[in-house]
Scaffold this motif. Sequence first.
Motif, PDB file in Angstrom:
ATOM      1  N   UNK A 142       0.845  -1.185   0.000  1.00 29.48           N
ATOM      2  CA  UNK A 142       0.000   0.000   0.000  1.00 29.48           C
ATOM      3  C   UNK A 142       0.892   1.252   0.000  1.00 29.48           C
ATOM      4  N   UNK A 143       0.681   2.173  -0.933  1.00 28.78           N
ATOM      5  CA  UNK A 143       1.527   3.372  -0.977  1.00 28.78           C
ATOM      6  C   UNK A 143       1.138   4.376   0.108  1.00 28.78           C
ATOM      7  N   UNK A 144       2.106   5.047   0.700  1.00 28.63           N
ATOM      8  CA  UNK A 144       1.789   6.098   1.673  1.00 28.63           C
ATOM      9  C   UNK A 144       0.977   7.231   1.052  1.00 28.63           C
ATOM     10  N   UNK A 145       1.243   7.509  -0.246  1.00 22.72           N
ATOM     11  CA  UNK A 145       0.490   8.539  -0.963  1.00 22.72           C
ATOM     12  C   UNK A 145      -0.289   7.881  -2.094  1.00 22.72           C
ATOM     13  N   UNK A 146      -1.587   8.101  -2.115  1.00 22.70           N
ATOM     14  CA  UNK A 146      -2.438   7.478  -3.126  1.00 22.70           C
ATOM     15  C   UNK A 146      -2.637   8.457  -4.276  1.00 22.70           C
TER      16      UNK A 146
ATOM     17  N   UNK B 192       6.974   8.409 -11.336  1.00 20.17           N
ATOM     18  CA  UNK B 192       6.106   7.252 -11.549  1.00 20.17           C
ATOM     19  C   UNK B 192       4.662   7.643 -11.223  1.00 20.17           C
ATOM     20  N   UNK B 193       3.779   7.563 -12.231  1.00 19.47           N
ATOM     21  CA  UNK B 193       2.373   7.911 -12.051  1.00 19.47           C
ATOM     22  C   UNK B 193       1.514   6.679 -11.790  1.00 19.47           C
ATOM     23  N   UNK B 194       2.126   5.502 -11.788  1.00 26.89           N
ATOM     24  CA  UNK B 194       1.390   4.261 -11.534  1.00 26.89           C
ATOM     25  C   UNK B 194       1.560   3.859 -10.075  1.00 26.89           C
ATOM     26  N   UNK B 195       2.742   3.418  -9.711  1.00 27.61           N
ATOM     27  CA  UNK B 195       3.047   3.077  -8.323  1.00 27.61           C
ATOM     28  C   UNK B 195       3.884   4.216  -7.748  1.00 27.61           C
ATOM     29  N   UNK B 196       3.296   4.931  -6.822  1.00 29.21           N
ATOM     30  CA  UNK B 196       3.890   6.185  -6.374  1.00 29.21           C
ATOM     31  C   UNK B 196       5.283   5.977  -5.776  1.00 29.21           C
ATOM     32  N   UNK B 197       6.226   6.891  -6.061  1.00 32.44           N
ATOM     33  CA  UNK B 197       7.595   6.776  -5.523  1.00 32.44           C
ATOM     34  C   UNK B 197       7.666   6.750  -4.009  1.00 32.44           C
ATOM     35  N   UNK B 198       6.599   7.155  -3.309  1.00 37.96           N
ATOM     36  CA  UNK B 198       6.604   7.078  -1.846  1.00 37.96           C
ATOM     37  C   UNK B 198       6.696   5.634  -1.362  1.00 37.96           C
ATOM     38  N   UNK B 199       6.525   4.665  -2.288  1.00 37.82           N
ATOM     39  CA  UNK B 199       6.665   3.254  -1.926  1.00 37.82           C
ATOM     40  C   UNK B 199       8.127   2.838  -1.767  1.00 37.82           C
ATOM     41  N   UNK B 200       9.045   3.569  -2.372  1.00 36.54           N
ATOM     42  CA  UNK B 200      10.459   3.166  -2.315  1.00 36.54           C
ATOM     43  C   UNK B 200      10.955   3.011  -0.880  1.00 36.54           C
ATOM     44  N   UNK B 201      10.804   4.015   0.002  1.00 35.07           N
ATOM     45  CA  UNK B 201      11.287   3.819   1.389  1.00 35.07           C
ATOM     46  C   UNK B 201      10.541   2.721   2.121  1.00 35.07           C
ATOM     47  N   UNK B 202       9.284   2.460   1.769  1.00 33.57           N
ATOM     48  CA  UNK B 202       8.552   1.364   2.413  1.00 33.57           C
ATOM     49  C   UNK B 202       9.214   0.034   2.102  1.00 33.57           C
ATOM     50  N   UNK B 203       9.576  -0.176   0.837  1.00 28.22           N
ATOM     51  CA  UNK B 203      10.236  -1.423   0.462  1.00 28.22           C
ATOM     52  C   UNK B 203      11.607  -1.534   1.118  1.00 28.22           C
ATOM     53  N   UNK B 204      12.409  -0.476   1.013  1.00 24.68           N
ATOM     54  CA  UNK B 204      13.779  -0.543   1.524  1.00 24.68           C
ATOM     55  C   UNK B 204      13.793  -0.758   3.031  1.00 24.68           C
TER      56      UNK B 204
END
Length: 328
Positions: A175-179, A268-280
């Motif tokens: 789930x992205x922090x920013x939708x 990225x307009x599909x999966x928001x870049x705010x997901x990067x720190x969540x994964x890392x």
Amino acid sequence: MRLPRVIKRILIIAACLTALLAGVVIWLWSSPSAFMGAARVAMRWRLGVTEHSTMVDGHRWPWLEAGSVQAPPVILLHGYNTSMDAMMSIMAWIAPTHRAIAPDLPGFGQHEAHPEVAHDGTFYATQVLRFMDTLGIKRATIIGTSMGGAIAAEIAIIAPDRVDRLVLLAPAGLEPPFRNDFMRAVDRGENPLRLESEEDFRRIINLVFYRPPPTPPPVVRHFVNEAQRRLPGTNRIIESLREFVTRGLEDRLGQIEVPTLVLWGSYDLVLDPSLLPRFVTALPRGQGTLIPDAGHVLFHDRPEDVRREIIRFLAQPDEAVRESSRGE
């Protein structure tokens, strides 16, 4: 002045060849499948990629290969509604040091959907493992983009002994922090990547690329024709995958113990870049890089940046990867 007979013959032959070439060009332009077939052959020849197929549990798996069969294997997994051809550029980057293998996943490209089976995350992960078994590959590095990135992570979770490293390019699964607008459409039960018309194609191209590639009319018609033919199957697939690609990796990434590189495009307009720190943060041995001026298909928008990051990561000794990995 009369032309010598030999010159007349040369001119006649040249005129015939010109007319033949013009006829071939017109035919290719008016036949989307022939145009794409010729384009694929040319691109694969230029990149040193060869096409193969094998049977896995009664199903034909088409796949591309580059590099030496004696080199360490890398499995490349494409995203939703694309195919093995989408991974050719990355295959060419790593072919000097690795055996690169990119299959068409079930329901995409030349790989027909498996009837009466739910195509969810577990299905795709176990199917890729069976594909590896058939090729005699016990362990491999896995590179996945978008949906393929989520599948790659799932493989590392359910079969950790089969994975050496992971490279995840804008992966799905959390789930992205920013939708963003795309995710809000998904929340409404829509599929923003649904392709039924040329208008849809151009909308999707502008959505997934920061720098959209040129798309000649035969290319557009080919993709639309194929999407229309497969639409009932892809609709079933996305419904089976919806839970997995939106949140299927939640609270599970901590089980992945292999070194993992996560790359994301800043636009990225599909999966928001705010997901990067969540994964890392969630990956025990994860490291991540935000690629500037790149969209969802970041390896097209900024190929040199992405190539440099992947080559650097694959070249690091395991201990160096351990030291550079961070959960922050």
